[in-house]
Design a protein around this motif. Structure first.
Motif, mmCIF file in Angstrom:
data_model
loop_
_atom_site.group_PDB
_atom_site.id
_atom_site.type_symbol
_atom_site.label_atom_id
_atom_site.label_comp_id
_atom_site.label_asym_id
_atom_site.label_seq_id
_atom_site.Cartn_x
_atom_site.Cartn_y
_atom_site.Cartn_z
ATOM 1 N N CYS A 92 0.846 -1.217 -0.075
ATOM 2 C CA CYS A 92 -0.059 0.048 -0.022
ATOM 3 C C CYS A 92 1.031 1.368 0.170
ATOM 4 O O CYS A 92 1.937 1.380 0.730
ATOM 5 C CB CYS A 92 -0.924 0.027 1.259
ATOM 6 S SG CYS A 92 -1.959 -1.140 1.335
ATOM 7 N N ASN A 93 0.361 2.537 -0.723
ATOM 8 C CA ASN A 93 1.195 3.610 -0.697
ATOM 9 C C ASN A 93 1.024 4.235 0.558
ATOM 10 O O ASN A 93 0.751 5.660 0.423
ATOM 11 C CB ASN A 93 0.799 4.399 -1.843
ATOM 12 C CG ASN A 93 -0.490 4.672 -2.027
ATOM 13 O OD1 ASN A 93 -1.218 4.468 -1.122
ATOM 14 N ND2 ASN A 93 -1.119 5.542 -2.955
ATOM 15 N N THR A 94 1.547 3.663 1.564
ATOM 16 C CA THR A 94 1.716 4.214 2.941
ATOM 17 C C THR A 94 2.668 3.811 3.792
ATOM 18 O O THR A 94 2.881 2.510 3.551
ATOM 19 C CB THR A 94 0.268 4.605 3.596
ATOM 20 O OG1 THR A 94 0.062 5.254 4.723
ATOM 21 C CG2 THR A 94 -0.149 2.962 3.892
ATOM 22 N N ARG A 95 3.045 4.543 4.861
ATOM 23 C CA ARG A 95 4.055 4.110 5.750
ATOM 24 C C ARG A 95 3.419 4.119 7.128
ATOM 25 O O ARG A 95 4.216 3.762 7.972
ATOM 26 C CB ARG A 95 5.322 4.806 5.657
ATOM 27 C CG ARG A 95 5.971 4.749 4.407
ATOM 28 C CD ARG A 95 7.293 5.234 4.238
ATOM 29 N NE ARG A 95 8.007 4.836 3.019
ATOM 30 C CZ ARG A 95 9.549 4.957 3.211
ATOM 31 N NH1 ARG A 95 10.107 5.056 4.192
ATOM 32 N NH2 ARG A 95 10.087 4.703 2.153
ATOM 33 N N GLN A 96 2.414 4.079 7.140
ATOM 34 C CA GLN A 96 1.414 4.094 8.515
ATOM 35 C C GLN A 96 1.591 2.827 8.960
ATOM 36 O O GLN A 96 0.947 1.642 8.487
ATOM 37 C CB GLN A 96 0.090 4.539 8.378
ATOM 38 C CG GLN A 96 -0.787 4.504 9.609
ATOM 39 C CD GLN A 96 -0.291 5.731 10.629
ATOM 40 O OE1 GLN A 96 0.221 6.807 10.268
ATOM 41 N NE2 GLN A 96 -0.536 5.424 11.781
ATOM 42 N N PRO A 97 1.988 2.563 9.982
ATOM 43 C CA PRO A 97 2.170 1.189 10.711
ATOM 44 C C PRO A 97 0.615 0.707 11.110
ATOM 45 O O PRO A 97 -0.320 1.223 11.660
ATOM 46 C CB PRO A 97 2.814 1.307 12.291
ATOM 47 C CG PRO A 97 3.559 2.771 12.021
ATOM 48 C CD PRO A 97 2.648 3.660 11.208
ATOM 49 N N GLY A 98 0.507 -0.702 10.584
ATOM 50 C CA GLY A 98 -0.683 -1.291 10.850
ATOM 51 C C GLY A 98 -1.632 -0.948 9.547
ATOM 52 O O GLY A 98 -2.554 -1.808 9.443
ATOM 53 N N CYS A 99 -1.419 -0.116 8.686
ATOM 54 C CA CYS A 99 -2.398 0.140 7.692
ATOM 55 C C CYS A 99 -2.547 -0.824 6.736
ATOM 56 O O CYS A 99 -3.513 -1.470 6.170
ATOM 57 C CB CYS A 99 -1.998 1.429 7.071
ATOM 58 S SG CYS A 99 -3.086 1.829 5.695
#
Length: 267
Positions: free
Chosen positions: A53-60
């Motif tokens: 996924c194009n995010t680095r948010q943990p758990g996303c």
């Protein structure tokens, strides 16, 4: 899982199956189990590792993966194959029960057999075989419906949108090799549909053969009953013939009396 052991166990049903049953067994182990073991497991082996996924948010990424893939295709197909092949064990168990029962009967009755052929589909074994076909077709249809409902079809999207917490906003998620996975999914769906068709054809064949046999027995009974009635009617002459015989006997008696009268008059 040791699929070869299951194959050797289920292959014993071939002796008691019709042509449709043998085709079904070949479809299951050649086009489903072999493809599942050799190719499908390798294709889906990297599903969680290469899901991006194009995010680095943990758990996303983990939350989005769980939302897009509630259950793995591989595990769902493994459950499907287990549930679909297990009803055939009912037939094997019933035949083994008959063989043991026939063996005990032979020991008690000095060589006479209870069943001429324990594997012949008659009586309770016919119903067990028909019930196993219903279960097999029902399990296959149920798993196809579950797969369709969970993934909203049999397609494998290249891009998926996810906006679940803890994602900061709507993110784009990508799975690895979506086209290859789509081809394998459609292949497994088509082979499952063909197996359902084979089960339905075999059920129609068994029921049709049973009805044909019942009609044949009924027709033979009607012919025997007609023959018995015809023989009885031949033994008892009709009333017109009885009247003719009575009339002829009376006429003969009158002619004899007339001749006696003539003799007395001449004397």
């Amino acid at each position: 899982m040791n699929w070869s052991g299951l194959q050797s166990l289920i292959s014993g049903v071939n002796k008691y199956s019709t042509v449709f049953g043998r085709v079904w067994l070949s479809m299951v182990f050649v086009f489903r189990v072999m493809v599942f073991v050799v190719a499908a497991q390798r294709v889906w082996g990297d599903e969680s590792k290469d899901f991006v996924c194009n995010t680095r948010q943990p758990g996303c990424t983990n939350v989005c993966y769980d939302s897009i893939f509630p259950i793995s295709h591989i595990r769902l197909w493994a459950l499907q194959l287990i549930f679909v092949t297990c009803p055939s064990l009912m037939v094997v168990a019933h035949v083994k029960f008959r063989e043991e029962k026939d063996l005990k009967y032979t020991v008690l009755h000095e060589g006479s057999h209870l069943y001429s052929n324990p594997g012949k589909k008659r009586g309770g074994l016919w119903w067990t075989y028909l019930l196993s076909l219903i279960f097999k077709a029902g399990f296959d249809a149920s798993f196809l419906y579950i797969l369709y409902r969970i993934y909203h079809g049999y397609d494998m999207p290249k891009l998926s949108k996810c906006s679940l917490e803890p994602c900061p906003n709507t993110v784009d998620c990508f799975i690895s090799r979506p086209t290859e996975k789509k081809i394998f999914t459609l292949f497994m769906v088509v082979t499952s549909a063909i197996c359902i068709l084979m089960c339905v054809c075999e059920m129609i064949y068994l029921v049709g053969k049973r009805i044909q046999k019942a009609l044949k027995v009924q027709h033979s009974n009607e012919r025997l009953l007609f023959a018995e009635r015809h023989e009885i009617n031949n033994l008892v002459p009709p009333r017109s013939q009885m009247r003719r015989n009575d009339y002829s006997s009376r006429s003969k008696g009158l002619s004899k009396m007339d001749k006696a009268k003539e003799v007395t008059t001449t004397l």
